[in-house]
Design a protein around this motif. Structure first.
Motif, mmCIF file in Angstrom:
data_model
loop_
_atom_site.group_PDB
_atom_site.id
_atom_site.type_symbol
_atom_site.label_atom_id
_atom_site.label_comp_id
_atom_site.label_asym_id
_atom_site.label_seq_id
_atom_site.Cartn_x
_atom_site.Cartn_y
_atom_site.Cartn_z
ATOM 1 N N HIS A 1 45.392 24.704 12.958
ATOM 2 C CA HIS A 1 45.518 25.528 11.695
ATOM 3 C C HIS A 1 44.159 26.174 10.959
ATOM 4 O O HIS A 1 44.375 27.310 10.214
ATOM 5 N N TRP A 2 43.035 25.476 11.156
ATOM 6 C CA TRP A 2 41.732 26.259 10.665
ATOM 7 C C TRP A 2 41.357 27.615 11.449
ATOM 8 O O TRP A 2 41.189 28.475 10.631
ATOM 9 N N PRO A 3 41.348 27.543 12.647
ATOM 10 C CA PRO A 3 41.084 28.838 13.097
ATOM 11 C C PRO A 3 42.078 29.966 12.896
ATOM 12 O O PRO A 3 41.694 31.248 12.617
ATOM 13 N N VAL A 4 43.515 29.675 12.806
ATOM 14 C CA VAL A 4 44.380 30.677 12.506
ATOM 15 C C VAL A 4 44.212 31.194 11.090
ATOM 16 O O VAL A 4 44.170 32.379 10.709
ATOM 17 N N LEU A 5 43.848 30.093 10.229
ATOM 18 C CA LEU A 5 43.525 30.679 8.671
ATOM 19 C C LEU A 5 42.134 31.256 8.697
ATOM 20 O O LEU A 5 41.929 32.620 8.030
ATOM 21 N N ILE A 6 41.316 31.098 9.268
ATOM 22 C CA ILE A 6 39.806 31.913 9.278
ATOM 23 C C ILE A 6 39.993 33.388 10.019
ATOM 24 O O ILE A 6 39.549 34.313 9.589
ATOM 25 N N LEU A 7 40.698 33.158 11.235
ATOM 26 C CA LEU A 7 41.059 34.547 11.761
ATOM 27 C C LEU A 7 42.091 35.595 10.713
ATOM 28 O O LEU A 7 41.630 36.733 10.709
ATOM 29 N N HIS A 8 42.814 34.907 10.142
ATOM 30 C CA HIS A 8 43.630 35.822 9.145
ATOM 31 C C HIS A 8 42.765 36.326 8.094
ATOM 32 O O HIS A 8 42.985 37.609 7.811
ATOM 33 N N THR A 9 41.754 35.391 7.611
ATOM 34 C CA THR A 9 40.769 36.001 6.724
ATOM 35 C C THR A 9 39.740 37.012 7.060
ATOM 36 O O THR A 9 39.838 37.996 6.411
ATOM 37 N N ALA A 10 39.514 36.932 8.505
ATOM 38 C CA ALA A 10 38.693 37.954 8.973
ATOM 39 C C ALA A 10 39.347 39.228 9.009
ATOM 40 O O ALA A 10 38.919 40.398 8.983
ATOM 41 N N VAL A 11 40.885 39.169 9.331
ATOM 42 C CA VAL A 11 41.542 40.595 9.703
ATOM 43 C C VAL A 11 42.105 41.210 8.232
ATOM 44 O O VAL A 11 41.908 42.356 8.178
ATOM 45 N N THR A 12 42.315 40.026 7.212
ATOM 46 C CA THR A 12 43.065 40.746 6.183
ATOM 47 C C THR A 12 41.964 40.609 4.865
ATOM 48 O O THR A 12 42.441 41.401 3.953
ATOM 49 N N ARG A 13 40.926 39.967 4.906
ATOM 50 C CA ARG A 13 40.018 39.806 3.732
ATOM 51 C C ARG A 13 40.634 39.125 2.746
ATOM 52 O O ARG A 13 40.343 39.155 1.529
ATOM 53 N N ILE A 14 41.809 38.497 2.974
ATOM 54 C CA ILE A 14 42.381 37.637 1.891
ATOM 55 C C ILE A 14 41.893 36.263 1.934
ATOM 56 O O ILE A 14 42.143 35.586 2.977
ATOM 57 N N GLU A 15 41.338 35.733 0.782
ATOM 58 C CA GLU A 15 40.681 34.355 0.874
ATOM 59 C C GLU A 15 41.954 33.473 0.563
ATOM 60 O O GLU A 15 41.879 32.227 1.139
ATOM 61 N N ARG A 16 42.805 33.835 -0.324
ATOM 62 C CA ARG A 16 43.802 32.764 -0.688
ATOM 63 C C ARG A 16 45.130 33.262 -0.502
ATOM 64 O O ARG A 16 45.686 34.102 -1.241
ATOM 65 N N PRO A 17 45.961 32.997 0.566
ATOM 66 C CA PRO A 17 47.271 33.765 0.802
ATOM 67 C C PRO A 17 48.312 33.329 -0.141
ATOM 68 O O PRO A 17 48.157 32.175 -0.641
ATOM 69 N N ASP A 18 49.148 34.212 -0.434
ATOM 70 C CA ASP A 18 50.389 33.635 -1.260
ATOM 71 C C ASP A 18 51.199 32.778 -0.398
ATOM 72 O O ASP A 18 51.298 32.382 0.636
ATOM 73 N N PRO A 19 52.263 32.114 -1.048
ATOM 74 C CA PRO A 19 53.059 31.223 -0.736
ATOM 75 C C PRO A 19 53.874 31.616 0.768
ATOM 76 O O PRO A 19 53.768 30.927 1.690
ATOM 77 N N LEU A 20 54.334 32.762 0.560
ATOM 78 C CA LEU A 20 54.963 33.297 1.960
ATOM 79 C C LEU A 20 54.063 33.479 2.965
ATOM 80 O O LEU A 20 54.274 32.980 4.061
#
Length: 709
Positions: free
Chosen positions: A330-349
């Motif tokens: 779960h952690w690498p998925v979250l960090i890679l998502h942040t690297a691509v989108t620059r979104i620190e806190r994703p919305d619920p969806l």
């Protein structure tokens, strides 16, 4: 049902009736569904808080307690059956079960990092991957002075979550040794091993807890990753395992305690100020909550008919089989998502989508690595003779395969990194500077600007790099002192004085000197030094005083000094008026030596890192375009003052910032290393601009920096 690694210590069903403490102590360890359910809830808390809330939930601390609880329960039961703990056997078996999923996660994370992350992060990523593989990630984070709470997602490590697995792995090395020591002591003293273990783990608990309190008060970020400061949590789990067989908890009381424990575990991250208290006193909250669940669930008075409703639910039990892999993914998925989108806190969806991706990855890793190795281990046969570590060929082969895959992934990553790095260096070395940078036509089209992001950190001071020596009588090297060329055979010497900007400017002089035989470039600088620091009794004053003495003695052909100090918000500071007068200094050199003096205008400075802006938004992004340094009203008379003293003024602003706009790249070259230093390769591209101006006043300077072209 498949269990996570730390739960696979035997899974015989619960007895039909409560056993006596003595009978239970000698019975085979059993599977307790409440522990599996608690692990699932703890993992969901960890993932939820990481994805949406950005705080610590306390779920990891529950994991630590459970792992020690199961370990001590299993080893103590075996010891009371007369079997000595075999630390090497235990360690090999344990890591054979833990490594397959971890190694596959590390390999896949490295691959994703190379595909997604900026290349300048690759070297650090590989170091972190090796730390994760060797169960030393907590030490790496301590050495890097990482603050678990303060850093942003964009700065976080892909392997940061391995800190808890590292501490757990280190405990798995220590705990069986402590158990064996207690068992030997029990044989010698004839005291029951359980009582010796209680005494031993009580000492560990007390010592580690007091250390955690002290270290947390002094340096909480460091304490968070400290193994000694976390041992008390494991000791608490072991102590719980040692006393649970003697507990008599009425059914209704046990049910209330379990629900209180669940409520405490869920509410911990919402209630406690964990950012300033873990792993101190506040850590007792999740540990006590876990104990409230485990104690009545595994107590001797618990009967098989006491079916758990929530924690024993089939859904939680099913998810429990994937908790280990889900924690890994779960952690690498979250960090890679942040690297691509620059979104620190994703919305619920978006957060649910990230969680779903993590679950899919966890299932794949479990089915490809975790369960196949478990099946191999189940059919394994131990070695003979019996004094050898009792681990079979299949486990040994699986362990060897894990090590080969893990270290192979690190080695392959390093080889790819080195190949990519060499390619970027080759691009810099072979760059046709005569048609790049300020020489490039306005309509020229280039690919990715050079130097590449991977080698950018090595591009600040790459001009003259041979340290100065006492090769001239009376010369004392101070600060940053470098030479380029043969100090004995040179018939022309260029002597550059100043600060780090002077060092970067020296590259353009070196570029010209490479085309001219018997030229010497000597740079004498100190960080932050400008002519403003003269007569201040500082290191800068020492540099200028020592340089003046050297100039008088050696009389270099050309003396180069910064003639201004740029600021992000306004015009350059000039060395005149109430400031020390540079013109007087130049006049003294011109009147008393044969040296000629050149004064360079400082490069524009900004309030934002130009390279970081380009890395985030792109080299052509309007967000990264800055105005050039503003001309001070008195600049023209100041230039006249310097030239009247015999100096030559050279202004690079128009070459660095075309048409008054400073950009992260110019003519296919990266312009700025940070917010105020130009890159080495761009400095070298300014050589033609330098030659064209300098040759007007210095007769021996060529008009063309690259005469052969």
């Amino acid at each position: 049902m498949q269990l996570s690694p730390s739960l696979r210590e035997g899974a015989t069903p619960r007895a039909d009736s409560p056993a006596k403490p003595e009978e239970k102590a000698a019975a085979t360890t059993r599977f307790v569904p409440e522990i599996q359910g608690l692990r699932t809830i703890a993992l969901l808390l960890v993932a939820t808080f990481h994805i949406w809330i950005g705080r610590v939930s306390g779920g990891v601390d529950i994991f630590l307690l459970i792992s020690a609880y199961l370990l001590t329960r299993s080893l103590t039961t075996s010891a009371e059956q007369g079997k000595l703990t075999r630390p090497i056997t235990f360690i090999l078996k344990k890591f054979t079960r833990l490594l397959p999923a971890a190694v596959l996660t590390i390999a896949l994370t490295l691959l994703a990092g190379f595909l997604i992350l900026d290349s300048r992060f690759w070297n650090t990523m590989m170091a972190q991957g090796l730390a994760a593989l060797t169960y030393t990630m907590n030490f790496w984070l301590q050495g890097a002075q990482v603050d678990y709470y303060a850093q942003s997602r964009s700065d976080a490590s892909l392997f940061q979550h391995f800190w808890s697995l590292a501490i757990q792995g280190q405990v798995f090395l220590l705990w069986p040794v402590l158990h064996l020591a207690a068992e030997v002591a029990a044989k010698v003293t004839k005291i029951r091993v359980r009582w010796i273990l209680i005494a031993g783990f009580s000492l560990v608990f007390l010592g580690s807890f007091l250390y955690a309190l002290k270290l947390t008060a002094i340096n909480q970020p460091y304490a968070y990753f400290s193994t000694p400061a976390r041992l008390w949590e494991f000791a608490a789990g072991s102590l719980l395992a040692l006393v649970v067989p003697y507990l008599r908890i009425p059914r209704r009381v046990g049910t209330v305690l379990i629900w209180l424990g669940i409520a405490g575990a869920v509410s911990c991250g919402f209630v406690l100020p964990v950012q300033s208290s873990f792993p101190g006193v506040a850590t007792l909250w999740p540990l006590i909550s876990a104990a409230l669940v485990i104690a009545p669930a595994d107590a001797s008075s618990r009967a098989a008919s006491d079916r758990p409703w929530l924690l024993g639910h089939p859904i939680l039990q099913k998810i429990g089989g994937y908790t280990y892999a889900l924690y890994l993914t779960h952690w690498p998925v979250l960090i890679l998502h942040t690297a691509v989108t620059r979104i620190e806190r994703p919305d619920p969806l978006r957060g649910l989508l990230l969680l779903a991706v993590s679950v899919v990855a966890a299932v794949i890793i479990t089915e490809l690595a975790d369960r196949p190795v478990a099946a191999l281990a189940k059919a394994d046969r131990p070695f003979r003779p019996s004094w050898l570590p009792q681990i079979g060929w299949r486990r040994l082969a699986a362990l060897a395969a894990c090590c080969a895959l893990g270290f192979g992934a690190i080695g392959s990553s390093h080889s790819y990194y080195q190949s990519f790095r060499e390619g970027e260096f080759a691009a810099v070395t072979n760059a046709p500077l005569h048609e790049m940078g300020p020489q490039a036509p306005d309509d020229a089209r280039f690919g990715e600007p050079i130097p590449g992001r991977l080698i950018m950190s090595e591009q600040l001071f790459t001009g003259p790099s041979t340290p100065c020596t006492d090769d001239v009588a009376g010369f004392v090297p101070l600060g940053m002192c470098f030479t380029w060329g043969d100090t004995e055979s040179a018939d022309r010497e260029i002597y550059i004085i100043g600060n780090s900007h002077s060092v970067t400017y020296s590259s353009m002089f070196m570029e010209i000197a490479e085309q001219q035989p018997n030229w010497l470039v000597r740079t004498q600088a100190y960080p932050g030094c400008t002519f403003l620091e003269v007569d201040t009794e500082s290191a800068c004053d020492d540099v200028f005083t020592g340089s003046a003495q050297y100039i008088q003695h050696a009389q270099p052909d050309l003396v180069v000094v910064l003639g201004s100090f740029s600021t992000p918000a306004g015009p350059d500071q000039l060395f005149t008026g109430d400031n020390p007068h540079l013109a007087d200094w130049i006049r003294t050199i011109e009147d008393t030596t044969t040296s000629e003096v050149v004064t360079l205008r400082d490069v524009p400075r900004f309030d934002e890192n130009m390279f970081e802006c380009a890395s985030e938004h792109g080299y052509d992004s309007p967000e990264c375009v800055k105005p050039t340094s503003v001309d001070a009203p008195e600049l023209e008379p100041y230039i006249a003052e310097l030239e009247g003293a015999g100096g030559t003024w050279i202004d690079f602003n128009e070459a660095i910032c075309r048409y008054g706009e400073c950009r992260p790249s110019n003519g296919g070259l990266v312009t700025y290393y940070d917010d105020n230093h130009i890159t080495d390769v761009f400095s070298r591209s300014l050589a033609q601009h330098l030659s064209a101006v300098l040759s007007r006043d210095v007769h021996w300077c060529p008009q063309a920096a690259w005469p052969a072209l």
